[in-house]
Design a protein around this motif. Structure first.
Motif, PDB file in Angstrom:
ATOM      1  N   GLU A 206      -8.481   3.400  -9.088  1.00 42.48           N
ATOM      2  CA  GLU A 206      -8.959   4.192  -7.963  1.00 42.48           C
ATOM      3  C   GLU A 206      -8.233   3.799  -6.676  1.00 42.48           C
ATOM      4  O   GLU A 206      -7.524   4.594  -6.088  1.00 42.48           O
ATOM      5  CB  GLU A 206     -10.469   4.017  -7.811  1.00 42.48           C
ATOM      6  N   THR A 207      -8.441   2.553  -6.262  1.00 37.37           N
ATOM      7  CA  THR A 207      -7.787   2.077  -5.036  1.00 37.37           C
ATOM      8  C   THR A 207      -6.723   1.024  -5.326  1.00 37.37           C
ATOM      9  O   THR A 207      -5.856   0.782  -4.486  1.00 37.37           O
ATOM     10  CB  THR A 207      -8.817   1.493  -4.063  1.00 37.37           C
ATOM     11  N   THR A 208      -6.803   0.378  -6.481  1.00 34.67           N
ATOM     12  CA  THR A 208      -5.759  -0.565  -6.899  1.00 34.67           C
ATOM     13  C   THR A 208      -5.126  -0.019  -8.171  1.00 34.67           C
ATOM     14  O   THR A 208      -5.819   0.242  -9.162  1.00 34.67           O
ATOM     15  CB  THR A 208      -6.341  -1.965  -7.143  1.00 34.67           C
ATOM     16  N   ILE A 209      -3.814   0.133  -8.138  1.00 38.03           N
ATOM     17  CA  ILE A 209      -3.102   0.850  -9.203  1.00 38.03           C
ATOM     18  C   ILE A 209      -2.056  -0.065  -9.828  1.00 38.03           C
ATOM     19  O   ILE A 209      -1.246  -0.686  -9.121  1.00 38.03           O
ATOM     20  CB  ILE A 209      -2.418   2.114  -8.650  1.00 38.03           C
TER      21      ILE A 209
ATOM     22  N   SER B 182      -3.649   4.364   1.428  1.00 39.15           N
ATOM     23  CA  SER B 182      -4.952   4.524   0.768  1.00 39.15           C
ATOM     24  C   SER B 182      -5.044   3.792  -0.566  1.00 39.15           C
ATOM     25  O   SER B 182      -6.148   3.592  -1.080  1.00 39.15           O
ATOM     26  CB  SER B 182      -5.235   6.012   0.543  1.00 39.15           C
ATOM     27  N   LYS B 183      -3.904   3.358  -1.128  1.00 42.55           N
ATOM     28  CA  LYS B 183      -3.925   2.701  -2.433  1.00 42.55           C
ATOM     29  C   LYS B 183      -3.016   1.476  -2.392  1.00 42.55           C
ATOM     30  O   LYS B 183      -2.101   1.383  -1.572  1.00 42.55           O
ATOM     31  CB  LYS B 183      -3.482   3.655  -3.533  1.00 42.55           C
TER      32      LYS B 183
ATOM     33  N   THR C  94       0.845  -1.185   0.000  1.00 46.45           N
ATOM     34  CA  THR C  94       0.000   0.000   0.000  1.00 46.45           C
ATOM     35  C   THR C  94       0.887   1.244   0.000  1.00 46.45           C
ATOM     36  O   THR C  94       2.032   1.211   0.475  1.00 46.45           O
ATOM     37  CB  THR C  94      -0.930   0.030   1.214  1.00 46.45           C
TER      38      THR C  94
ATOM     39  N   ASP D 150      -0.197  10.003  -3.487  1.00 45.53           N
ATOM     40  CA  ASP D 150      -0.365   9.354  -4.785  1.00 45.53           C
ATOM     41  C   ASP D 150       0.109  10.304  -5.873  1.00 45.53           C
ATOM     42  O   ASP D 150      -0.499  11.357  -6.074  1.00 45.53           O
ATOM     43  CB  ASP D 150      -1.827   8.985  -5.000  1.00 45.53           C
TER      44      ASP D 150
END
Length: 520
Positions: free
Chosen positions: A345-348, A334-335, A329, A377
């Motif tokens: 959005e949350t998984t990059i 947050s990601k 993370t 981010d």
């Protein structure tokens, strides 16, 4: 001193057709003959040297690239790596390589600006109360000139040595030898160490210190193979009593822990944008581009080599402090990084096509050191990064001391320094000289075994900090490497040095084809 600024005066003048005005001196134009007449002007000129160090040709971008591309720590993150950088990485570079040429020009710009301070500062008369500050300014310039020639000597060997500011091409000089280049730099470093303070108040943090100058003395003597002289200088750094290892290893690469007790020489940045200026001129862009170039959410132009990742022992926390892995993370948790299929959005998705071998699998491992992702981010593109660059750390000094002790015949001291690094609170790895390290393949019963442990510890502790390239260069030059060369494409008689850039041949009448380094 987060950012030392060079202010360039650019004023447009509209001149009437009245003919006599053509012969009138422009009151808004600064000329060399009218400058360097006050202590404040000398101080501003010193700041302009630091500005070059922060600029695109140096630490802002090309300095970290040229060292990393010439080491065995890196591999390409994918086909996006620009051609001049790929050439340096795979050994196909020539004398026209643009990255190499930029660094050459950046280093000689440091020399030129330093010479202006040293020469004009020495000619300036000031009140007795101001003399210590003038002396310090000159000493800072000598340190920075010495650093430039230390780097030039390592990368290119013998180069032209300038002790006066040049005003036209008639000042151009022929090459000196590598030994003469190192000696020139060493004289500067020694002179600076006698004047510079051990520390500064907060307003001047980031300026060269006595510890930085003594570290440069030690590094130059190691390049010369003089371990006794290097030991003396590096012990003097230790004995200043101002440096210690920070408890948390990762704090050496964050914005919140800048100018900490482990930082020996640090280049300051702000998160106000990257200006791409070659020499750091201007006052509106004070960031650097390292995070964008290497990060998992960025360009990932260079990623860790298989060899580097394999060097980390099982359980060494410096592995996860140095690199991002799938599933980690970021942005304060947050990601989450994923290899593919991220929702944006949350998984990059991790940037770059290439992977590194980790525990027998191909894994998208990316650089975490100096990545702004630990707290935010970057969104794929962010060059507003204000994390200071720790050019030299006290951990480096201790490991160099271990190398010196091993060479001068005091192995117990060498092992002690190695274990100081491993006993850092956040690292806490088994000590050398124990059964655990013997079983891990790192016994320390002989000089050769201790040197292998030193090489291992430097590889892991200082990974991605632009130290490895010069380590390899000096070990090779001093006959310390055994077995295959660390650089896969290395050929004796060519790759010891970079080629002198073509631009030098184009502008310096003292350079002939015979002036080029072997193999080019």
């Amino acid at each position: 001193m987060k950012k030392v600024l060079l202010f360039i005066i650019a004023i447009s003048i509209v001149i009437s057709c009245n003919e006599h005005l053509l012969d009138t001196k422009n009151p808004n134009q600064i000329v060399i003959g009218d400058y360097y007449t006050s202590l404040a002007q000398i101080g501003t000129s010193v700041n302009s040297i630091y500005a070059v160090l922060q600029g695109n040709r140096m630490v802002g971008r090309e300095y970290f690239f040229i060292h990393d591309l010439r080491s065995d720590e890196m591999k390409a993150g994918g086909g996006q790596l620009e051609v001049p950088r790929a050439q340096l990485l795979n050994g196909s570079h020539t004398y026209t390589n643009s990255v190499m040429t930029d660094v050459w020009k950046g280093l000689f710009t440091i020399v030129q600006r330093a010479n202006a301070v040293i020469t004009n500062g020495a000619a300036l008369t000031v009140d007795a109360t101001d003399q210590p500050l003038l002396d310090r300014y000159i000493a800072e310039a000598k340190f920075l000139r010495g650093f430039a020639y230390y780097t030039l000597g390592n990368l290119w060997g013998g180069v032209p040595l300038y002790g006066q500011p040049s005003t036209d091409f008639s000042f151009a000089k022929a090459r000196s030898s590598q030994a003469e280049t190192f000696d020139f730099a060493l004289a500067d470093a020694n002179a600076a160490s006698l004047v510079l303070p051990a520390s500064y108040a907060s307003a001047d943090l980031g300026r060269a210190t006595k510890g930085a100058a003594l570290t440069l003395v030690g590094k130059l003597n190691l390049c010369k193979g003089d371990y006794s002289a290097a030991k003396t200088a590096l012990e003097a750094v230790k004995n200043l009593g101002v440096y210690s290892l920070v408890n948390t290893y990762f704090n050496n690469f964050t914005e919140e822990a800048e100018y900490n007790s482990e930082s020996v020489f640090e280049v300051g940045f702000l998160d106000t944008g990257y200006g791409w200026d070659a020499s750091g001129n201007g006052s509106s862009a004070d960031s650097w581009v390292r995070s964008q170039e290497y990060s998992a959410v960025g360009w990932a132009n260079l990623i860790p080599s298989d060899k580097l990742i394999a060097e980390f022992e099982d359980g060494d926390p410096r592995l996860t402090d140095s690199f991002w892995f799938p599933g980690n993370t970021y942005a304060d948790g947050s990601k989450t990084l994923v290899t593919s299929g991220g929702d944006g959005e949350t998984t990059i998705n991790i940037a770059g096509d290439n992977s590194t071998t980790f525990e027998g699998n191909q894994v998208k491992v990316r650089w975490k050191k100096y990545s702004v992702m630990y707290k935010l981010d970057p969104g794929g593109f962010n060059v507003n990064v204000g994390i200071n660059y720790r050019l030299w750390r006290y951990a480096d000094v201790l490991l160099l001391l271990a190398e010196c002790e091993n060479e001068v015949g005091t192995p117990a001291n060498a092992i002690g320094y190695l274990n100081q690094i491993r006993n850092r609170a956040s690292v806490s790895m088994p000590n050398y000289g124990t059964a655990a390290m013997d079983n891990a393949g790192f016994p320390v019963s002989t000089k050769d075994e201790i040197f292998k442990a030193i090489q291992h510890e430097r590889f892991v502790e200082l990974a991605g900090e632009e130290i490895r390239n010069i380590d390899i260069l000096r070990w090779r030059a001093n006959g310390k490497l055994t077995g295959p060369d660390p650089i896969s494409y290395f050929q004796s008689g060519k790759y010891e040095l970079l080629p002198i850039p073509q631009d030098e041949f184009n502008t310096n009448p003292n350079f002939t084809p015979e002036s080029q380094n072997p193999g080019y």
